[in-house]
Design an enzyme around this catalytic site. Sequence first.
Site, PDB file in Angstrom:
ATOM      1  N   ASP A  11       0.858  -1.185   0.000  1.00 36.65           N
ATOM      2  CA  ASP A  11       0.000   0.000   0.000  1.00 36.65           C
ATOM      3  C   ASP A  11       0.891   1.230   0.000  1.00 36.65           C
ATOM      4  OD1 ASP A  11      -2.803   1.134   0.320  1.00 36.65           O
ATOM      5  OD2 ASP A  11      -1.790   2.107   1.982  1.00 36.65           O
ATOM      6  N   SER A  12       0.321   2.334  -0.431  1.00 37.01           N
ATOM      7  CA  SER A  12       1.077   3.582  -0.436  1.00 37.01           C
ATOM      8  C   SER A  12       1.368   4.073   0.978  1.00 37.01           C
ATOM      9  CB  SER A  12       0.309   4.659  -1.209  1.00 37.01           C
ATOM     10  OG  SER A  12      -0.965   4.869  -0.629  1.00 37.01           O
ATOM     11  N   CYS A  74      -4.244  -1.266  -2.401  1.00 42.66           N
ATOM     12  CA  CYS A  74      -4.326   0.176  -2.615  1.00 42.66           C
ATOM     13  C   CYS A  74      -5.142   0.385  -3.882  1.00 42.66           C
ATOM     14  CB  CYS A  74      -2.927   0.757  -2.782  1.00 42.66           C
ATOM     15  SG  CYS A  74      -2.871   2.511  -3.256  1.00 42.66           S
ATOM     16  N   GLU A 159      -4.704  10.155   7.946  1.00 41.42           N
ATOM     17  CA  GLU A 159      -3.254  10.099   8.149  1.00 41.42           C
ATOM     18  C   GLU A 159      -2.815  10.982   9.326  1.00 41.42           C
ATOM     19  OE1 GLU A 159      -0.670   8.583   6.345  1.00 41.42           O
ATOM     20  OE2 GLU A 159      -1.961   7.473   4.964  1.00 41.42           O
ATOM     21  N   CYS A 193     -11.367   3.152  -1.034  1.00 37.26           N
ATOM     22  CA  CYS A 193     -10.041   3.549  -0.547  1.00 37.26           C
ATOM     23  C   CYS A 193      -9.871   2.868   0.794  1.00 37.26           C
ATOM     24  CB  CYS A 193      -9.932   5.065  -0.395  1.00 37.26           C
ATOM     25  SG  CYS A 193      -8.395   5.610   0.399  1.00 37.26           S
ATOM     26  N   HIS A 195      -8.290   3.618   3.362  1.00 38.74           N
ATOM     27  CA  HIS A 195      -8.304   4.485   4.543  1.00 38.74           C
ATOM     28  C   HIS A 195      -9.723   4.702   5.071  1.00 38.74           C
ATOM     29  CE1 HIS A 195      -4.216   5.520   3.329  1.00 38.74           C
ATOM     30  NE2 HIS A 195      -4.076   6.267   4.399  1.00 38.74           N
TER      31      HIS A 195
END
Length: 275
Positions: A11-12, A74, A159, A193, A195
């Site tokens: 994942d990024s 991702c 984040e 996504c 996240h």
Amino acid sequence: MQSSQPIGVFDSGYGGLTVLKELVARLPQYDYTYLGDNARAPYGTRSFETVYHYTLECVQWLFRQGCPLVILACNTASAKALRTIQQHDLPLIAPDKRVLGVIRPTTEVIGKYTKTGKVGILATRGTVLSGSYPIEIEKFYPSIDVFQQACPLWVPLVENNEHDKPGADYFVKEYMELLKAQSPDIDAVLLACTHYPLMRDKIARHLPAGSQLIVQGEIVAESLADYLQRHPEMERRCSRNGQLRCFTTDSAEDFDSHASIFYGKALQSTHIVLP
């Protein structure tokens, strides 16, 4: 044959840990190696060429760790890099290895979640601009109408650990209202996504009446289980010691402090430098 041949998960940043959590829960017997490219995150605003280049570097690093199979956990990497890696790079650099993404497994089953045939997609700007979800859904469910909404501020909120604070409510409501304005008949909304599951409760409060919220992790885990069953030659190559190793291209201390938010329990990572 290497003694350790873990399943690679890329994942990024941190978001892929929500997918990794479900993979380990569904298939705990396998070894896993997770790589977060935190130093270059987020990918969602970057060009196709840049995402492809970064993703390929990380996939190659996971191959060098012995991974015969890599999951791109991702959506942006799956949308912008997966096809090129599968069709162009693998035949040249690792014809005996495989790279899978998160978009195809989701689109294969998304029709089960809608009665109206109107599906909403919440994603990064990069995923939306790629058109990957409408293209893939069309293959399996040509009668479904897809409505996409980019949510560029949600990843930064997560984040920076602001996703569960009152300030995030404004941005959740803003993007959800934009999605609902596209069609009053949306009855299934996909969090495209990794996240976004951390904002699940806030998002759910703004869903269209009677609609379902679709989270990818369990779908991807079930798809991997099915893939390994259908490809015993790959399944036999994946080592089974129940071990998990995590790596990051940024600060290991920062990664470890955020990881439990996504994974549900503490993790210890190692910093790496990509060549």
